[in-house]
Write a protein that holds these residues in place. Structure first.
Motif, short mmCIF file in Angstrom:
data_model
loop_
_atom_site.label_atom_id
_atom_site.label_comp_id
_atom_site.label_asym_id
_atom_site.label_seq_id
_atom_site.Cartn_x
_atom_site.Cartn_y
_atom_site.Cartn_z
N LYS A 51 0.83 -1.21 0.00
CA LYS A 51 0.00 0.00 0.00
C LYS A 51 0.86 1.25 0.00
O LYS A 51 0.58 2.22 -0.74
CB LYS A 51 -0.90 -0.01 1.24
CG LYS A 51 -1.96 1.09 1.24
CD LYS A 51 -2.98 0.88 0.13
CE LYS A 51 -4.11 1.88 0.21
NZ LYS A 51 -5.08 1.71 -0.90
N PHE A 52 1.93 1.24 0.79
CA PHE A 52 2.80 2.42 0.83
C PHE A 52 3.52 2.59 -0.50
O PHE A 52 3.79 3.72 -0.92
CB PHE A 52 3.81 2.28 1.97
CG PHE A 52 4.48 3.58 2.33
CD1 PHE A 52 3.82 4.53 3.10
CD2 PHE A 52 5.75 3.88 1.86
CE1 PHE A 52 4.42 5.74 3.41
CE2 PHE A 52 6.36 5.08 2.17
CZ PHE A 52 5.68 6.02 2.95
N ARG A 53 3.82 1.48 -1.17
CA ARG A 53 4.41 1.56 -2.50
C ARG A 53 3.47 2.32 -3.45
O ARG A 53 3.90 3.16 -4.24
CB ARG A 53 4.65 0.14 -3.01
CG ARG A 53 5.02 -0.05 -4.45
CD ARG A 53 6.47 0.26 -4.74
NE ARG A 53 6.68 1.67 -4.98
CZ ARG A 53 7.66 2.39 -4.42
NH1 ARG A 53 8.52 1.84 -3.59
NH2 ARG A 53 7.79 3.67 -4.69
N THR A 54 2.18 2.04 -3.35
CA THR A 54 1.19 2.72 -4.19
C THR A 54 1.16 4.21 -3.88
O THR A 54 1.12 5.05 -4.79
CB THR A 54 -0.20 2.11 -3.96
OG1 THR A 54 -0.18 0.73 -4.33
CG2 THR A 54 -1.26 2.83 -4.79
N TRP A 55 1.19 4.56 -2.59
CA TRP A 55 1.17 5.98 -2.21
C TRP A 55 2.40 6.72 -2.71
O TRP A 55 2.30 7.86 -3.15
CB TRP A 55 1.06 6.11 -0.69
CG TRP A 55 -0.27 5.67 -0.14
CD1 TRP A 55 -1.49 5.77 -0.76
CD2 TRP A 55 -0.53 5.09 1.13
NE1 TRP A 55 -2.48 5.27 0.05
CE2 TRP A 55 -1.93 4.85 1.23
CE3 TRP A 55 0.28 4.73 2.22
CZ2 TRP A 55 -2.51 4.28 2.35
CZ3 TRP A 55 -0.31 4.17 3.34
CH2 TRP A 55 -1.69 3.94 3.41
N CYS A 56 3.55 6.06 -2.66
CA CYS A 56 4.77 6.69 -3.18
C CYS A 56 4.68 6.89 -4.69
O CYS A 56 5.07 7.94 -5.21
CB CYS A 56 5.99 5.83 -2.84
SG CYS A 56 6.45 5.82 -1.09
N ASP A 57 4.17 5.88 -5.38
CA ASP A 57 4.02 5.99 -6.83
C ASP A 57 3.08 7.13 -7.20
O ASP A 57 3.31 7.86 -8.18
CB ASP A 57 3.51 4.68 -7.42
CG ASP A 57 4.54 3.56 -7.33
OD1 ASP A 57 5.73 3.86 -7.10
OD2 ASP A 57 4.16 2.38 -7.46
N GLU A 58 2.01 7.30 -6.41
CA GLU A 58 1.05 8.38 -6.68
C GLU A 58 1.71 9.75 -6.52
O GLU A 58 1.31 10.72 -7.17
CB GLU A 58 -0.14 8.26 -5.72
CG GLU A 58 -1.04 7.07 -6.02
CD GLU A 58 -2.12 6.88 -4.96
OE1 GLU A 58 -3.01 6.04 -5.18
OE2 GLU A 58 -2.06 7.57 -3.91
N ALA A 59 2.72 9.80 -5.65
CA ALA A 59 3.44 11.06 -5.44
C ALA A 59 4.60 11.23 -6.41
O ALA A 59 5.36 12.21 -6.31
CB ALA A 59 3.95 11.13 -4.00
N GLY A 60 4.75 10.29 -7.35
CA GLY A 60 5.85 10.37 -8.30
C GLY A 60 7.19 10.04 -7.69
O GLY A 60 8.22 10.59 -8.11
N LEU A 61 7.19 9.13 -6.71
CA LEU A 61 8.42 8.75 -6.01
C LEU A 61 8.62 7.24 -6.08
O LEU A 61 8.62 6.54 -5.06
CB LEU A 61 8.35 9.21 -4.54
CG LEU A 61 8.16 10.71 -4.32
CD1 LEU A 61 7.81 11.00 -2.87
CD2 LEU A 61 9.43 11.46 -4.72
N PRO A 62 8.81 6.67 -7.27
CA PRO A 62 8.93 5.22 -7.41
C PRO A 62 10.17 4.63 -6.76
O PRO A 62 10.24 3.43 -6.49
CB PRO A 62 8.95 5.01 -8.93
CG PRO A 62 9.50 6.29 -9.47
CD PRO A 62 8.94 7.36 -8.57
N HIS A 63 11.19 5.47 -6.51
CA HIS A 63 12.44 4.99 -5.92
C HIS A 63 12.45 5.09 -4.40
O HIS A 63 13.42 4.69 -3.75
CB HIS A 63 13.62 5.81 -6.48
CG HIS A 63 13.44 7.28 -6.28
ND1 HIS A 63 12.49 8.02 -6.93
CD2 HIS A 63 14.10 8.16 -5.48
CE1 HIS A 63 12.56 9.28 -6.56
NE2 HIS A 63 13.53 9.40 -5.66
#
Length: 336
Positions: free
Chosen positions: A280-292
């Motif tokens: 879930k946190f991976r999804t939130w990071c991706d939504e913020a444009g922070l895949p790394h």
């Protein structure tokens, strides 16, 4: 979530809590199988579906083979004391090693080789087949060291061929530590009041692992302090911590919808599992444009912030729960 099993396969626990897997088909005797995650499970399962007679698990592992040694190890008291997730991860690593062919063109696997004939060269072969993934290669060596150390202790083998095999070099940086700009970008995408921001704040202002964060709730708070025992190594070398709750974190908790027993809950109102929260946190990071960026990267960022604020290594360790300063030293060096 309950794990789905193939048709006719059931899992049962005995009085001691040990889990066993069985094949039950109407009109046929019950057959005990290996763990449904093991390397040879599907092959045995297919034979049973076809109506073939299958020998018992002990009969499929001749005494003295590497498969047999791994089976003895997985039944040991050492393994039973491990956290279920650690136990499962080790089992998966070992199953993959046992299923590896001794050479690309061979039908014989390492699991079929007598454990006494496994050499350092064989361990290096198993390690180097994961050369593109240094961390996974290192895990293979580490787990095999434990298996053979167990074998030497109980006189199943005379030596530990994995003991002196060097681990592959990995990046000294490890997980990416969040920068100030990345923190600001995440906060801009997920405002206060959202669960994404609540999870972020708990990670950043406590400096704990996701396995701890998913358990935090109001029952851990007393007089403005968060008191808990870290999940990692809790059965072997438990670490109890007391961390002051920062005003910034308390304000976000007060502004957020939380669960009854844990601050963070799923869409079904249940506490997160560690892996599910990580996804879930991976999804939130991706939504913020922070895949790394990752949840563990915030643990590093929290330690770095403490170092930049002038905290000593011992003070940082009292927050993060590290037993040695080796890991913390990297954070303080980066801060300097």
């Amino acid at each position: 979530m309950t794990r789905r099993l193939p048709p006719y396969v059931t899992e049962e626990r005995d009085k001691r809590g040990r889990l066993y897997v069985y094949f039950r088909r109407p009109g046929r005797p019950k057959v005990r199988l290996r763990d449904s995650r093991s390397a040879d499970f599907m092959a045995l399962y297919a034979r049973l579906l076809a109506g073939e007679a299958v020998p018992s698990p002990s009969a499929t592992r001749p005494t003295g083979t590497l498969c047999w040694l791994v089976e003895q190890y997985e039944r040991s008291a050492e393994v039973r004391r491990l956290d279920p997730r650690t136990r499962r991860a080790r089992s998966q690593i070992l199953a993959a090693c046992l299923a590896e062919p001794i050479s690309p063109e061979s039908a014989r696997t390492f699991g079929q080789v007598p454990a006494s004939r496994i050499t350092g060269k064989a361990i290096r072969v198993l390690r180097d087949r994961k050369a593109d993934k240094p961390a996974a290669a290192g895990h293979r060596v580490k787990v095999l060291r434990r298996v053979f150390a167990f074998g030497v202790e109980f006189e199943h083998v005379e030596r530990n061929p994995a003991r002196d095999i060097p681990l592959p070099k990995t990046s000294p940086q490890g997980f990416h530590s969040w920068s100030v700009a990345e923190v600001q970008r995440y906060e801009a995408r997920h405002p206060i009041g959202t669960q994404a921001r609540l999870a972020f704040a708990i990670l950043l202002y406590t400096g704990q692992r996701r396995s701890d964060v998913v358990n935090f709730g109001r029952q851990h708070v007393s007089d403005g302090w968060l008191r808990f025992t870290q999940h990692k190594n809790r059965n072997r070398e438990p670490i109890a911590l007391e961390i002051p709750i920062r005003p910034e974190l308390q304000a976000i908790i007060d502004a957020s919808t939380t669960g009854d027993l844990t601050w963070l809950v799923t869409s079904f109102g249940r506490p997160f599992k560690s892996a599910g929260f990580g996804n879930k946190f991976r999804t939130w990071c991706d939504e913020a444009g922070l895949p790394h960026c990752s949840a563990h990267g915030l643990r590093k960022a929290a330690a770095t912030r403490l170092a930049e604020a002038g905290a000593t290594e011992q003070q940082i360790m009292s927050i993060t729960g590290h037993r040695t300063s080796q890991e913390v030293t990297r954070y303080t060096r980066a801060a300097r």
